[in-house]
Write a protein that holds these residues in place. Structure first.
Motif, short mmCIF file in Angstrom:
data_model
loop_
_atom_site.label_atom_id
_atom_site.label_comp_id
_atom_site.label_asym_id
_atom_site.label_seq_id
_atom_site.Cartn_x
_atom_site.Cartn_y
_atom_site.Cartn_z
N VAL A 87 2.21 -11.18 4.76
CA VAL A 87 3.43 -10.91 4.00
C VAL A 87 3.13 -10.84 2.51
O VAL A 87 3.75 -10.07 1.77
N SER A 88 2.15 -11.61 2.07
CA SER A 88 1.73 -11.55 0.67
C SER A 88 1.10 -10.21 0.35
O SER A 88 1.33 -9.63 -0.73
N GLU A 89 0.33 -9.66 1.30
CA GLU A 89 -0.28 -8.35 1.10
C GLU A 89 0.80 -7.27 1.01
O GLU A 89 0.71 -6.35 0.17
N LEU A 90 1.83 -7.38 1.85
CA LEU A 90 2.92 -6.40 1.81
C LEU A 90 3.63 -6.44 0.46
O LEU A 90 3.96 -5.39 -0.11
N GLU A 91 3.87 -7.64 -0.04
CA GLU A 91 4.57 -7.76 -1.32
C GLU A 91 3.76 -7.14 -2.45
O GLU A 91 4.31 -6.49 -3.34
N ARG A 92 2.45 -7.28 -2.40
CA ARG A 92 1.60 -6.69 -3.42
C ARG A 92 1.58 -5.17 -3.32
O ARG A 92 1.51 -4.46 -4.32
N MET A 93 1.64 -4.65 -2.08
CA MET A 93 1.76 -3.19 -1.91
C MET A 93 3.03 -2.70 -2.61
O MET A 93 3.01 -1.66 -3.29
N ALA A 94 4.13 -3.43 -2.41
CA ALA A 94 5.40 -3.04 -3.04
C ALA A 94 5.29 -3.09 -4.56
O ALA A 94 5.90 -2.27 -5.26
N ALA A 188 -3.28 7.11 -8.78
CA ALA A 188 -4.34 7.17 -7.77
C ALA A 188 -4.96 5.79 -7.58
O ALA A 188 -5.27 5.39 -6.44
N SER A 189 -5.11 5.06 -8.67
CA SER A 189 -5.66 3.71 -8.59
C SER A 189 -4.73 2.78 -7.82
O SER A 189 -5.17 1.97 -7.00
N TYR A 190 -3.42 2.90 -8.07
CA TYR A 190 -2.45 2.07 -7.34
C TYR A 190 -2.50 2.37 -5.84
O TYR A 190 -2.46 1.45 -5.01
N LEU A 191 -2.59 3.65 -5.50
CA LEU A 191 -2.65 4.02 -4.08
C LEU A 191 -3.93 3.50 -3.43
O LEU A 191 -3.92 3.05 -2.27
N MET A 192 -5.03 3.56 -4.16
CA MET A 192 -6.29 3.05 -3.62
C MET A 192 -6.18 1.55 -3.35
O MET A 192 -6.67 1.05 -2.33
N ARG A 193 -5.50 0.84 -4.23
CA ARG A 193 -5.34 -0.60 -4.05
C ARG A 193 -4.42 -0.91 -2.86
O ARG A 193 -4.64 -1.89 -2.15
N ILE A 194 -3.42 -0.08 -2.66
CA ILE A 194 -2.57 -0.26 -1.48
C ILE A 194 -3.42 -0.10 -0.22
O ILE A 194 -3.28 -0.87 0.74
N GLY A 195 -4.31 0.90 -0.22
CA GLY A 195 -5.19 1.08 0.93
C GLY A 195 -6.05 -0.15 1.19
O GLY A 195 -6.26 -0.55 2.34
N ALA A 196 -6.54 -0.77 0.12
CA ALA A 196 -7.34 -1.99 0.27
C ALA A 196 -6.50 -3.13 0.83
O ALA A 196 -6.98 -3.94 1.64
N LEU A 197 -5.24 -3.21 0.43
CA LEU A 197 -4.34 -4.25 0.94
C LEU A 197 -4.03 -4.04 2.42
O LEU A 197 -3.90 -5.01 3.18
N VAL A 198 -3.92 -2.77 2.82
CA VAL A 198 -3.73 -2.47 4.25
C VAL A 198 -4.92 -3.01 5.03
O VAL A 198 -4.76 -3.60 6.11
N THR A 199 -6.10 -2.82 4.50
CA THR A 199 -7.31 -3.34 5.14
C THR A 199 -7.24 -4.85 5.26
O THR A 199 -7.63 -5.44 6.29
N ASN A 200 -6.73 -5.52 4.22
CA ASN A 200 -6.59 -6.97 4.27
C ASN A 200 -5.69 -7.41 5.42
O ASN A 200 -5.96 -8.40 6.11
N VAL A 201 -4.59 -6.67 5.63
CA VAL A 201 -3.70 -6.98 6.75
C VAL A 201 -4.47 -6.85 8.06
O VAL A 201 -4.33 -7.68 8.97
N GLU A 219 -16.63 -3.33 0.47
CA GLU A 219 -16.71 -2.60 -0.79
C GLU A 219 -15.35 -2.50 -1.48
O GLU A 219 -15.29 -2.27 -2.69
N SER A 220 -14.25 -2.69 -0.75
CA SER A 220 -12.94 -2.59 -1.36
C SER A 220 -12.31 -3.95 -1.64
O SER A 220 -11.22 -4.04 -2.17
N SER A 221 -13.03 -5.01 -1.32
CA SER A 221 -12.45 -6.35 -1.44
C SER A 221 -12.19 -6.76 -2.88
O SER A 221 -11.35 -7.61 -3.16
N ASN A 222 -12.90 -6.14 -3.84
CA ASN A 222 -12.72 -6.51 -5.24
C ASN A 222 -11.68 -5.65 -5.95
O ASN A 222 -11.48 -5.79 -7.14
N LEU A 223 -11.03 -4.76 -5.21
CA LEU A 223 -10.05 -3.88 -5.82
C LEU A 223 -8.73 -4.58 -6.09
O LEU A 223 -7.98 -4.19 -6.98
N VAL A 224 -8.38 -5.57 -5.28
CA VAL A 224 -7.05 -6.16 -5.33
C VAL A 224 -7.09 -7.61 -5.75
O VAL A 224 -6.08 -8.22 -5.91
#
Length: 224
Positions: A87-94, A188-201, A219-224
């Motif tokens: 749920v924390s990952e979802l909130e950060r995507m928002a 584009a950077s924000y969208l890339m970070r959302i993708g990394a958060l999806v991976t976290n979920v 490789e994407s763990s340091n993005l968010v």
């Protein structure tokens, strides 16, 4: 007692999924608002962000209450922990979708670069699809599907690289595009970070099923 626990767990499951759908819709609207330069839609996203934050707080409070009241163990505890983390990952995507909305308001009236906007639209659609597919993996409790969705994040990274290259090139050759292209790179950077958060979920779905905490895309763990 067990029946009460199961009923409450099903309730927070449903609320988590509903929050995920809210976030997915917000991402879609944010990208649309940016591409269309729709300030009204962007402001709507900003105004509605509080609702997603409230949903996060409600889910966290309910999860902690269930842990205190029922003292769950093994798979039951893993399910509540998964919700708490995801749920924390979802909130950060928002939050990133809200940032896109702010960029929409800033970029209004500046020189546009249609080819970059088309790439951003494609990238936004792909990220939104990842969110929806990961939610489906959660509902089905399918860690194999979660791994497959996470693997798609590499393509999001490639799309970011292309937009970044195009944006910098435009700024160098056409100074009048600097302000607009800067926000293209930000979005584009924000969208890339959302993708990394999806991976976290996805990683928490794997944890739910296996009890193991892993990194699906180190490789994407340091993005968010």
């Amino acid at each position: 007692m067990r029946r009460l626990f199961d009923d409450e767990l099903n309730d927070i499951d449903a609320n988590f999924t509903e929050m995920g759908m809210m976030v997915s819709a917000t991402i879609e609207k944010a990208v649309k608002a940016f591409i269309d330069h729709d300030r009204e839609l962007a402001q709507e996203i900003i105004d509605n962000d509080a609702k997603i934050n409230e949903r996060e707080v409600e889910l966290e409070q309910k999860s902690f209450e269930m842990i205190a009241l029922y003292q769950p163990v093994t798979s039951d505890l893993r399910e509540i922990v998964t919700i708490l983390k995801a749920v924390s990952e979802l909130e950060r995507m928002a939050d990133y979708a809200r940032n896109i909305a702010h960029a929409t308001i800033r970029v209004k009236g500046h020189v546009r670069v249609p080819e970059i906007e088309a790439q951003l639209s494609e990238m936004g659609n792909r990220v939104r699809e990842m969110v929806e597919e990961m939610l489906a993996a959660y509902v089905k409790n399918d860690d194999v599907a979660a791994r497959k969705v996470a693997a798609k994040d590499a393509k999001v990274g490639e799309m970011f690289d292309k937009i970044n290259e195009k944006g910098i090139s435009k700024m160098e050759r056409h100074p009048e595009t600097v302000i607009g292209s800067t926000d293209y790179l930000n979005v584009a950077s924000y969208l890339m970070r959302i993708g990394a958060l999806v991976t976290n979920v996805g990683e928490w779905i794997v944890y739910l099923n296996t009890g193991n905490i892993i990194e699906l895309n180190p490789e994407s763990s340091n993005l968010v």
